[in-house]
Design a protein around this motif. Structure first.
Motif, PDB file in Angstrom:
ATOM      1  N   VAL A  73     -16.025  30.012  -9.309  1.00 18.71           N
ATOM      2  CA  VAL A  73     -14.696  29.622  -9.554  1.00 18.71           C
ATOM      3  C   VAL A  73     -14.269  31.126  -9.503  1.00 18.71           C
ATOM      4  O   VAL A  73     -13.095  31.157  -8.839  1.00 18.71           O
ATOM      5  CB  VAL A  73     -14.293  28.922 -10.805  1.00 18.71           C
ATOM      6  N   GLU A  74     -14.581  31.922 -10.312  1.00 15.56           N
ATOM      7  CA  GLU A  74     -13.941  33.296 -10.465  1.00 15.56           C
ATOM      8  C   GLU A  74     -14.124  34.151  -9.029  1.00 15.56           C
ATOM      9  O   GLU A  74     -13.116  34.665  -8.606  1.00 15.56           O
ATOM     10  CB  GLU A  74     -14.812  34.188 -11.488  1.00 15.56           C
ATOM     11  N   ALA A  75     -15.203  33.893  -8.225  1.00 15.14           N
ATOM     12  CA  ALA A  75     -15.411  34.452  -7.103  1.00 15.14           C
ATOM     13  C   ALA A  75     -14.542  33.796  -5.810  1.00 15.14           C
ATOM     14  O   ALA A  75     -13.842  34.518  -5.047  1.00 15.14           O
ATOM     15  CB  ALA A  75     -16.827  34.454  -6.439  1.00 15.14           C
ATOM     16  N   ASP A  76     -13.922  32.414  -5.966  1.00 12.98           N
ATOM     17  CA  ASP A  76     -12.989  31.927  -5.300  1.00 12.98           C
ATOM     18  C   ASP A  76     -11.746  32.654  -5.414  1.00 12.98           C
ATOM     19  O   ASP A  76     -10.997  32.795  -4.606  1.00 12.98           O
ATOM     20  CB  ASP A  76     -13.067  30.242  -5.542  1.00 12.98           C
ATOM     21  N   LEU A  77     -11.413  32.681  -6.663  1.00 11.91           N
ATOM     22  CA  LEU A  77     -10.011  33.045  -7.219  1.00 11.91           C
ATOM     23  C   LEU A  77      -9.876  34.557  -6.682  1.00 11.91           C
ATOM     24  O   LEU A  77      -8.776  35.082  -6.324  1.00 11.91           O
ATOM     25  CB  LEU A  77     -10.043  33.160  -8.776  1.00 11.91           C
ATOM     26  N   ALA A  78     -11.140  35.346  -6.663  1.00 11.85           N
ATOM     27  CA  ALA A  78     -10.983  36.753  -6.256  1.00 11.85           C
ATOM     28  C   ALA A  78     -10.626  36.861  -4.816  1.00 11.85           C
ATOM     29  O   ALA A  78     -10.238  37.985  -4.548  1.00 11.85           O
ATOM     30  CB  ALA A  78     -12.361  37.356  -6.536  1.00 11.85           C
ATOM     31  N   THR A  79     -10.835  35.829  -3.936  1.00 13.28           N
ATOM     32  CA  THR A  79     -10.511  36.045  -2.586  1.00 13.28           C
ATOM     33  C   THR A  79      -8.880  36.006  -2.278  1.00 13.28           C
ATOM     34  O   THR A  79      -8.420  36.313  -1.175  1.00 13.28           O
ATOM     35  CB  THR A  79     -10.958  34.804  -1.885  1.00 13.28           C
ATOM     36  N   ARG A  80      -8.041  35.802  -3.572  1.00 15.30           N
ATOM     37  CA  ARG A  80      -6.818  35.559  -3.341  1.00 15.30           C
ATOM     38  C   ARG A  80      -6.042  36.894  -3.968  1.00 15.30           C
ATOM     39  O   ARG A  80      -6.680  37.702  -4.271  1.00 15.30           O
ATOM     40  CB  ARG A  80      -6.323  34.478  -4.142  1.00 15.30           C
ATOM     41  N   TRP A  81      -4.780  36.790  -3.367  1.00 23.00           N
ATOM     42  CA  TRP A  81      -4.014  38.246  -3.792  1.00 23.00           C
ATOM     43  C   TRP A  81      -4.234  38.468  -5.347  1.00 23.00           C
ATOM     44  O   TRP A  81      -4.175  37.533  -6.206  1.00 23.00           O
ATOM     45  CB  TRP A  81      -2.639  38.075  -3.789  1.00 23.00           C
ATOM     46  N   GLY A  82      -4.566  39.567  -5.910  1.00 21.68           N
ATOM     47  CA  GLY A  82      -4.505  39.886  -7.186  1.00 21.68           C
ATOM     48  C   GLY A  82      -3.290  40.160  -7.828  1.00 21.68           C
ATOM     49  O   GLY A  82      -2.252  39.959  -7.140  1.00 21.68           O
ATOM     50  N   GLU A  83      -3.193  40.253  -8.942  1.00 16.13           N
ATOM     51  CA  GLU A  83      -1.988  40.285  -9.906  1.00 16.13           C
ATOM     52  C   GLU A  83      -0.872  41.430  -9.416  1.00 16.13           C
ATOM     53  O   GLU A  83       0.333  41.367  -9.666  1.00 16.13           O
ATOM     54  CB  GLU A  83      -2.092  40.284 -11.214  1.00 16.13           C
ATOM     55  N   TYR A 139      -0.278  29.882 -22.369  1.00 15.68           N
ATOM     56  CA  TYR A 139      -0.715  30.577 -21.059  1.00 15.68           C
ATOM     57  C   TYR A 139      -0.306  32.062 -21.260  1.00 15.68           C
ATOM     58  O   TYR A 139       0.917  32.559 -21.600  1.00 15.68           O
ATOM     59  CB  TYR A 139       0.006  29.697 -19.766  1.00 15.68           C
ATOM     60  N   THR A 140      -1.297  33.035 -21.430  1.00 16.13           N
ATOM     61  CA  THR A 140      -1.015  34.428 -21.423  1.00 16.13           C
ATOM     62  C   THR A 140      -1.866  35.112 -20.411  1.00 16.13           C
ATOM     63  O   THR A 140      -2.812  34.580 -19.927  1.00 16.13           O
ATOM     64  CB  THR A 140      -1.212  34.842 -22.866  1.00 16.13           C
ATOM     65  N   SER A 141      -1.367  36.451 -20.267  1.00 16.51           N
ATOM     66  CA  SER A 141      -2.086  37.302 -19.343  1.00 16.51           C
ATOM     67  C   SER A 141      -1.828  38.805 -19.697  1.00 16.51           C
ATOM     68  O   SER A 141      -0.584  38.985 -20.346  1.00 16.51           O
ATOM     69  CB  SER A 141      -1.692  37.066 -18.031  1.00 16.51           C
ATOM     70  N   PRO A 142      -2.670  39.638 -19.302  1.00 19.55           N
ATOM     71  CA  PRO A 142      -3.982  39.338 -18.775  1.00 19.55           C
ATOM     72  C   PRO A 142      -4.853  39.124 -19.846  1.00 19.55           C
ATOM     73  O   PRO A 142      -4.686  38.993 -21.087  1.00 19.55           O
ATOM     74  CB  PRO A 142      -4.238  40.703 -18.043  1.00 19.55           C
ATOM     75  N   HIS A 143      -6.282  38.840 -19.448  1.00 22.18           N
ATOM     76  CA  HIS A 143      -7.301  38.483 -20.464  1.00 22.18           C
ATOM     77  C   HIS A 143      -8.093  39.885 -20.833  1.00 22.18           C
ATOM     78  O   HIS A 143      -7.940  40.693 -20.093  1.00 22.18           O
ATOM     79  CB  HIS A 143      -8.211  37.764 -20.050  1.00 22.18           C
ATOM     80  N   THR A 192      -1.645  29.424 -12.816  1.00 22.51           N
ATOM     81  CA  THR A 192      -0.444  29.075 -13.391  1.00 22.51           C
ATOM     82  C   THR A 192      -0.339  27.232 -13.197  1.00 22.51           C
ATOM     83  O   THR A 192      -0.187  26.701 -14.257  1.00 22.51           O
ATOM     84  CB  THR A 192       0.796  29.677 -12.918  1.00 22.51           C
ATOM     85  N   GLY A 193      -0.665  27.044 -11.980  1.00 17.58           N
ATOM     86  CA  GLY A 193      -0.985  25.562 -11.777  1.00 17.58           C
ATOM     87  C   GLY A 193      -2.170  24.865 -12.519  1.00 17.58           C
ATOM     88  O   GLY A 193      -1.825  23.824 -13.223  1.00 17.58           O
ATOM     89  N   MET A 194      -3.087  25.698 -12.778  1.00 16.03           N
ATOM     90  CA  MET A 194      -4.241  25.184 -13.397  1.00 16.03           C
ATOM     91  C   MET A 194      -3.767  25.131 -15.049  1.00 16.03           C
ATOM     92  O   MET A 194      -4.220  23.878 -15.546  1.00 16.03           O
ATOM     93  CB  MET A 194      -5.565  26.111 -13.398  1.00 16.03           C
ATOM     94  N   GLY A 212       4.052  36.410 -16.234  1.00 19.05           N
ATOM     95  CA  GLY A 212       3.146  37.479 -15.845  1.00 19.05           C
ATOM     96  C   GLY A 212       3.910  38.807 -15.382  1.00 19.05           C
ATOM     97  O   GLY A 212       3.274  39.906 -15.971  1.00 19.05           O
ATOM     98  N   MET A 213       5.108  38.569 -14.787  1.00 14.40           N
ATOM     99  CA  MET A 213       5.854  39.878 -14.555  1.00 14.40           C
ATOM    100  C   MET A 213       7.316  39.435 -14.251  1.00 14.40           C
ATOM    101  O   MET A 213       7.438  38.690 -13.521  1.00 14.40           O
ATOM    102  CB  MET A 213       5.203  40.621 -13.419  1.00 14.40           C
ATOM    103  N   GLY A 214       8.089  40.069 -14.692  1.00 15.48           N
ATOM    104  CA  GLY A 214       9.597  39.777 -14.562  1.00 15.48           C
ATOM    105  C   GLY A 214      10.120  38.531 -15.303  1.00 15.48           C
ATOM    106  O   GLY A 214       9.960  38.281 -16.424  1.00 15.48           O
ATOM    107  N   GLY A 215      10.375  37.823 -14.311  1.00 13.29           N
ATOM    108  CA  GLY A 215      11.066  36.417 -14.835  1.00 13.29           C
ATOM    109  C   GLY A 215      11.505  35.542 -13.797  1.00 13.29           C
ATOM    110  O   GLY A 215      10.996  34.309 -13.398  1.00 13.29           O
ATOM    111  N   THR A 216      12.507  35.939 -13.038  1.00 21.57           N
ATOM    112  CA  THR A 216      13.342  35.097 -11.934  1.00 21.57           C
ATOM    113  C   THR A 216      12.137  34.562 -10.796  1.00 21.57           C
ATOM    114  O   THR A 216      12.193  33.578 -10.664  1.00 21.57           O
ATOM    115  CB  THR A 216      14.399  35.943 -11.291  1.00 21.57           C
ATOM    116  N   TRP A 217      11.364  35.481 -10.333  1.00 21.22           N
ATOM    117  CA  TRP A 217      10.445  35.060  -9.339  1.00 21.22           C
ATOM    118  C   TRP A 217       8.861  34.960  -9.997  1.00 21.22           C
ATOM    119  O   TRP A 217       8.104  35.029  -9.267  1.00 21.22           O
ATOM    120  CB  TRP A 217      10.716  35.830  -8.232  1.00 21.22           C
TER     121      TRP A 217
END
Length: 509
Positions: A73-83, A139-143, A192-194, A212-217
């Motif tokens: 799962v972590e490897a799958d998530l790592a293929t996506r844009w990072g934070e 729900y918090t970040s980062p870990h 976030t969806g999870m 995660g960052m900011g607020g509006t978007w």
């Protein structure tokens, strides 16, 4: 069990084995985004007597099959844009929660933004709500250690099996949204969806959500928080949020929704003006620290501090908080006001929350990696300060909570941060500093960091150790030079990732 009425009363050392283990873990992560790597670490934290130990920082799953599945799962998530790679829009996350059936609308939420103090404040809010018998999702970040820390139920990170199950459940919907968007969902958007799906599945009575960052978007901003919390705003992520606190406040004000209650920590004047203007525009009710609520008194205590807090419904005295520093006292005041607002105190209900329950909740609060003691003789403290404002708060708190005769700093920072400002904040309290780097691709090169450190501290006070294990050993050696009972200490700081990796080296049995 129905929720309770809130007004009712009621010596470590470095050895070859540990270092080899650490190097092995880092080597195993070379094909993955280091920001997503699970940093195995010790779970010893400074707790108040009588608090219930929680699995704040879970290690790798003991079952090899579960561990393998989690790594997939972590490897799958790592293929996506990072934070750190963002496209400022909630279009993709809105599409995801839509196909999931809008799980985030099945429970009320408390939404938290700000520059510093978000995670600690979220943990305090969670503890208070749980003490009143509400089932919570956080729900918090980062870990700090494990990716599963980001999604918590009832005050503890969800298990690896539940994390894997949640990912597998939403994966087909994620792929469906990916196929219809210009850009795939990012790592943070999927998480976030999870979280929203896991909270609905539990189900929770209330979600405590940190942006995660900011607020509006920000991806979390598809919720309509009944209570919006804004912790102190300062300069950070200026390349994305703005170069003034007013500009940053404008982005963060996006979590303030129609008819919500807004809890404002003490803010710079220009930021406060922006936030208050937004509140007026959406008919939100505002409570401000220092006016409607705040810290009345605080006293340093063994393992933390003793507080008197003024809430929206009255005064709460003799509140023990097992966390150090004035800023944590202010976080506690903000958290208390947020929970009062959630229960309608100060609006529908004039009476305060049950004092005994409030005391019990705060006494059980933990916040790993925030002035956390992980070693004695000499004392080694970990703190995840990563910007100048956070560093100033940490420097003040260390001086108050620990009577160190000499403090050695270990600093490993990210290259996209205001590193000079961070080092300048620590300069008055560090006798010497050992600069290093963590395993993240975002880490500033140790030699580059050393160049800035020499300009701030002077060459004679700076030591360079590119490998974190060597840096920790060097700092402990420097602290030990004064003798076992001399009172020297070590503070490891500069990045959440640096702190997480240091926990492995200093906290693992």
């Amino acid at each position: 069990m129905p929720p309770r009425d809130p007004h009712d009363s009621f010596d470590d050392s470095f050895d070859d084995r540990v270092e080899d283990d650490f190097d092995g873990i880092v080597a195993a992560e070379t094909d993955r985004d280091p920001d997503l790597a699970v940093i195995e670490a010790g779970s010893r934290t400074l707790r108040t007597q009588g608090s219930t130990p929680q699995d704040d920082v879970p290690a790798r799953p003991a079952d090899p099959e579960v561990d393998r599945a989690l790594r997939e799962v972590e490897a799958d998530l790592a293929t996506r844009w990072g934070e750190t790679k963002l496209e400022p829009s909630v279009t993709r996350i809105a599409a995801l929660v839509d196909v999931l059936g809008d799980p985030q609308r099945s429970y009320p939420s408390i939404h938290i933004t700000g520059t510093n103090g978000k995670t600690s404040t979220a943990r305090m809010i969670e503890a208070l709500l749980g003490a009143f018998d509400l089932r919570t999702g956080r729900y918090t970040s980062p870990h700090v250690q494990s990716i599963t820390e980001r999604i918590s139920l009832d005050g503890a990170p969800i298990g690896a099996e539940k994390f894997i199950e949640t990912y597998q459940d939403i994966k087909p919907y994620v792929e469906m949204v990916d196929s219809g968007q210009e850009y795939r969902l990012s790592f943070f958007e999927v998480l976030t969806g999870m979280a929203y799906a896991a909270f609905a599945d539990a189900p929770v009575d209330v979600a405590v959500v940190e942006v995660g960052m900011g607020g509006t978007w920000d991806a979390t901003n598809v919720i309509d928080g009944d209570v919006a919390v804004v912790t102190p705003i300062d300069l950070d992520h200026t390349d994305r949020l703005g170069t003034t606190t007013a500009e940053i406040a404008a982005e963060k004000s996006g979590i303030i929704k129609q008819d919500a209650t807004v809890i404002l920590a003490q803010q710079p004047v220009d930021a406060a003006q922006v936030l208050l203007k937004k509140a007026v525009e959406v008919d939100a009710t505002v409570a401000r620290e220092g006016l409607e609520f705040g810290v009345v008194a605080r006293q340093v205590a063994v393992g933390g501090q003793l507080l008197t807090l003024r809430g929206l419904g009255g005064e709460y005295d003799q509140v023990y908080l097992p966390l150090h520093g004035p800023y944590q006292a202010h976080n506690a005041a903000v958290a208390l006001a947020a929970v009062e607002a959630f229960f309608g105190v100060g609006a529908q209900r004039p009476e305060p929350l049950a004092l005994d329950t409030v005391r019990k909740a705060f006494a059980a609060v933990t916040s790993p990696g925030r002035l956390e003691v992980v070693r004695r003789s000499p004392t080694v403290v970990l703190d995840a300060a990563h910007n100048p404002a956070g560093a100033r708060a940490t420097a003040e708190a260390v001086g108050e909570a620990f009577d160190f005769s000499r403090l050695i700093g270990v600093v490993g920072a990210s290259g996209d941060k205001n590193v000079r400002g961070l080092l300048e904040a620590f300069e008055p309290v560090f006798a010497e500093v050992v600069v290093t780097q963590n395993s993240s691709h975002r880490a500033m090169d140790a030699d580059e960091l050393a160049t800035i450190a020499v300009e701030v501290f002077g060459e004679e006070r700076v030591q360079v150790e590119p490998r974190l294990p060597d840096a920790l050993e060097a700092a402990i050696t420097l602290a030990e030079e004064e003798g076992e009972f001399a009172g020297a200490g070590v503070l490891v700081t500069g990045s959440v990732i640096t702190v997480g990796e240091a926990r492995l080296l200093l906290g693992r049995s």
